[in-house]
Design a protein around this motif. Structure first.
Motif, PDB file in Angstrom:
ATOM      1  N   ASP A  70       0.850  -1.185   0.000  1.00 24.03           N
ATOM      2  CA  ASP A  70       0.000   0.000   0.000  1.00 24.03           C
ATOM      3  C   ASP A  70       0.888   1.238   0.000  1.00 24.03           C
ATOM      4  N   TRP A  71       0.503   2.260  -0.760  1.00 22.16           N
ATOM      5  CA  TRP A  71       1.207   3.533  -0.688  1.00 22.16           C
ATOM      6  C   TRP A  71       0.227   4.661  -0.987  1.00 22.16           C
ATOM      7  N   ASP A  72       0.508   5.826  -0.445  1.00 21.48           N
ATOM      8  CA  ASP A  72      -0.318   6.998  -0.727  1.00 21.48           C
ATOM      9  C   ASP A  72       0.543   8.256  -0.640  1.00 21.48           C
ATOM     10  N   VAL A  73       0.102   9.286  -1.321  1.00 22.55           N
ATOM     11  CA  VAL A  73       0.776  10.580  -1.287  1.00 22.55           C
ATOM     12  C   VAL A  73      -0.288  11.657  -1.416  1.00 22.55           C
ATOM     13  N   VAL A 105      -3.781  10.528  -3.457  1.00 20.00           N
ATOM     14  CA  VAL A 105      -3.916   9.321  -4.276  1.00 20.00           C
ATOM     15  C   VAL A 105      -3.356   8.151  -3.490  1.00 20.00           C
ATOM     16  N   GLY A 106      -4.042   7.026  -3.536  1.00 21.14           N
ATOM     17  CA  GLY A 106      -3.604   5.837  -2.822  1.00 21.14           C
ATOM     18  C   GLY A 106      -3.758   4.598  -3.689  1.00 21.14           C
ATOM     19  N   VAL A 107      -2.823   3.659  -3.560  1.00 22.64           N
ATOM     20  CA  VAL A 107      -2.825   2.427  -4.348  1.00 22.64           C
ATOM     21  C   VAL A 107      -2.534   1.252  -3.434  1.00 22.64           C
ATOM     22  N   ALA A 108      -3.285   0.162  -3.622  1.00 20.71           N
ATOM     23  CA  ALA A 108      -3.027  -1.092  -2.914  1.00 20.71           C
ATOM     24  C   ALA A 108      -2.885  -2.202  -3.944  1.00 20.71           C
ATOM     25  N   GLU A 109      -1.835  -3.017  -3.812  1.00 25.15           N
ATOM     26  CA  GLU A 109      -1.593  -4.134  -4.710  1.00 25.15           C
ATOM     27  C   GLU A 109      -1.464  -5.413  -3.892  1.00 25.15           C
TER      28      GLU A 109
END
Length: 222
Positions: free
Chosen positions: A138-141, A156-160
């Protein structure tokens, strides 16, 4: 990995030159184990959950910096079951005995702007012979601007998440939000969020999903 609200022991050191360290320990990840319902080792259950993290907060002129790093480790109580329902061994199922998670975060503020971000890597508990080493990342900025009684921000945030077949499911979210201070202890907030989930199976999947959310709220503090 599941012990956020569980019974635990937590300790924070005093802040020394902007540095603070925290640690916690929880005997298990299930409320049924901790409040009178302990039934022994549970399939895919976690125990002995230990975490430690450090934070630094400092200012250099008009620039404010905040940094953090943390790690959690867990002990798997019992390996999961196979597709027929029978209990398997770790030799055939390759469960992660001591799954861990690592987290990093940082923010930098200058004048009325703040830029921040973070990332979290988590080992998945159930790991089969066809999908050993599976993880979730998971990462976000985000960037925010605050002036007077109002503030606005975008993130914006992304989970893989790795799957057993070697593919990776992805969730992306984008949000714009705003807050306005009506008076002492009275805020109103609004945000709009858009997200897209992609199920990375070989064939088109009905699990793929797009969504848009609009949120309006009020907070009172006294």
């Amino acid at each position: 990995l599941g012990d956020e609200d569980n019974l635990k022991v937590i300790y924070f050191t005093p802040s020394f030159n902007g540095i603070k360290v925290g640690a916690s320990y929880s005997p298990g990840d299930s409320a049924t184990e901790q409040y009178g319902g302990n039934g022994g080792n549970a399939v895919a259950g976690l125990q002995n959950n230990a975490a430690v993290a450090a934070e630094y907060v400092g200012s250099f002129g008009d620039v404010n910096i905040r940094l953090m790093a943390g790690m959690e480790q867990y002990v798997l109580e019992n390996c999961t079951t196979n597709v027929t329902g029978g209990t398997t061994t770790e030799a055939t199922q390759q469960c992660e005995n001591n799954p861990t998670s690592e987290q990093l975060g940082a923010s930098i503020g200058f004048d009325k702007f703040t830029l921040a971000g973070g990332m979290l890597t988590t080992e998945q508990v159930t790991q089969t012979t066809t999908g050993a080493g599976r993880e979730r990342e998971d990462w976000d900025v985000g960037l925010s601007y605050a002036s007077g009684n109002y503030s606005v921000g975008a993130i914006v945030g992304v989970a893989e998440v790795d799957q057993e077949d070697g593919s990776t499911d992805t969730l992306e979210q984008y949000e714009v939000n705003a807050t306005y201070v009506l008076g002492p202890g009275i805020d109103i907030q609004a945000s709009i969020r858009n997200g897209e989930f992609n199920d990375a199976t070989g064939a088109p999947s009905t699990s793929d999903n797009d969504f848009t959310e609009v949120l309006i709220g009020t907070s009172l503090s006294f």
